[in-house]
Design an enzyme around this catalytic site. Structure first.
Site, PDB file in Angstrom:
ATOM      1  N   SER A  35      55.936  -8.818  21.549  1.00 26.98           N
ATOM      2  CA  SER A  35      56.515  -8.423  20.260  1.00 26.98           C
ATOM      3  C   SER A  35      57.216  -7.076  20.389  1.00 26.98           C
ATOM      4  CB  SER A  35      55.423  -8.330  19.186  1.00 26.98           C
ATOM      5  OG  SER A  35      54.635  -7.164  19.375  1.00 26.98           O
ATOM      6  N   SER A  92      56.570  -4.327  18.589  1.00 26.48           N
ATOM      7  CA  SER A  92      55.814  -3.265  17.916  1.00 26.48           C
ATOM      8  C   SER A  92      55.801  -1.953  18.694  1.00 26.48           C
ATOM      9  CB  SER A  92      54.372  -3.716  17.654  1.00 26.48           C
ATOM     10  OG  SER A  92      53.634  -3.774  18.860  1.00 26.48           O
ATOM     11  N   LYS A 110      49.100  -0.644  22.001  1.00 25.34           N
ATOM     12  CA  LYS A 110      49.588   0.353  21.042  1.00 25.34           C
ATOM     13  C   LYS A 110      49.475   1.732  21.699  1.00 25.34           C
ATOM     14  CE  LYS A 110      49.840  -2.805  17.758  1.00 25.34           C
ATOM     15  NZ  LYS A 110      51.145  -3.320  17.273  1.00 25.34           N
ATOM     16  N   SER A 151      55.002  -2.503  12.892  1.00 33.90           N
ATOM     17  CA  SER A 151      53.819  -2.596  13.744  1.00 33.90           C
ATOM     18  C   SER A 151      52.574  -2.820  12.902  1.00 33.90           C
ATOM     19  CB  SER A 151      53.659  -1.311  14.571  1.00 33.90           C
ATOM     20  OG  SER A 151      52.423  -1.308  15.257  1.00 33.90           O
TER      21      SER A 151
END
Length: 274
Positions: A89, A91, A146, A233
């Protein structure tokens, strides 16, 4: 539930290992006995496959145990040294792009038991600014990536696209503004330079209002994470803190970029992850 490759690999390791051990205990002595009764010239001429047949080793045992060593090597490397992941993705844009293949250091945050993820040998602790891979708290079969923003005991504030850690503003500098045609968000974004815990990196901020705001106090034994693509996100602002037990490692290198199945893989984005 997600596809838990780590669990499947662990099962394969123990199953093939059991067959390998069974063969060593039961059939290897038989093969040695067969060879002991053979003339020296015949021993040199007979193949390993023929030895298996002479000792009446079951085909299932022969086939399954043959995979043990390669599975053991892969299992050991992935569990204790380095593990590959693909970014699914956006994010973590602009730091990590969709289709990036990355490597994760598995011993940076302690040597951990595979699958259980229990620390058996402590090493270093996660640091603010690290790009971390962890088991998603709401579904541990899924892996998320992250940036680590808050350490245990920290107070995190995020309002009007402004990040504060323990009351101190995390300063940003505007680098560029991208139109919707120049980024995968399909909306205009600002590209900002951010220094978080001494780690210099870039983030995206959109021009629209972001409802993902608030103030959080990170509990003991947990971490607060955010995506670099701040307005696109799902992170600790949505589903909460990451327990220390869920940490898998620190992402440190992009080794390949592959957009789609029928596209050409590229090495132009290779490099260390900031």
């Amino acid at each position: 539930m997600g596809f838990d490759f780590e669990l499947i690999l662990a099962i394969a390791f123990f199953v093939t290992g059991a067959f390998w051990f069974y063969d060593r205990i039961v059939y290897l002595p038989k093969r040695k006995a067969v060879l002991a009764d053979m003339a020296p010239e015949a021993k040199q001429a007979i193949s390993k496959e023929a030895q298996q047949r002479l000792a009446e080793t079951p085909r299932l045992v022969v086939e399954v145990k043959s995979y043990f060593m390669i599975i053991a090597i892969i299992f050991g490397l992935r569990s204790f040294v380095v593990e590959p992941f693909q970014i699914p993705s956006g994010s973590m844009l602009p730091t990590l792009k969709i289709g990036d293949f990355i490597l994760v250091n598995k011993f940076d945050y302690g040597l951990r038991l595979p699958v259980l993820n229990t620390t058996i040998i402590p090493t270093t602790e996660p640091k603010r600014g690290d790009v971390v891979v962890f088991k998603y708290p709401r579904d541990p079969s899924l892996n998320y990536i992250k940036r680590l923003v808050g350490l245990p005991g920290d107070t995190i504030s995020y309002h009007n696209k402004t990040l504060k850690v323990n009351g101190k503003l995390v300063e940003t500098d505007l680098l560029a503004e991208l139109s919707s045609s120049l980024n995968v968000n399909r909306e205009p974004v600002r590209v900002l330079h951010e220094n978080l815990g001494g780690v210099d990196h870039e983030i995206y901020n959109s021009f629209r209002h972001n409802p993902l705001e608030g103030d959080w106090v990170v509990p003991k034994g947990s971490y607060f994470v955010m995506g670099d693509n701040r307005d696109n996100s799902s992170d600790s602002r949505v589903w909460g803190f990451v327990p220390e037990a869920n940490m898998k490692g620190r992402a440190f290198y992009v080794w390949l970029h592959w957009d789609e199945l029928f596209s050409i893989p590229s090495f132009k984005y290779n490099g260390l992850i900031k």
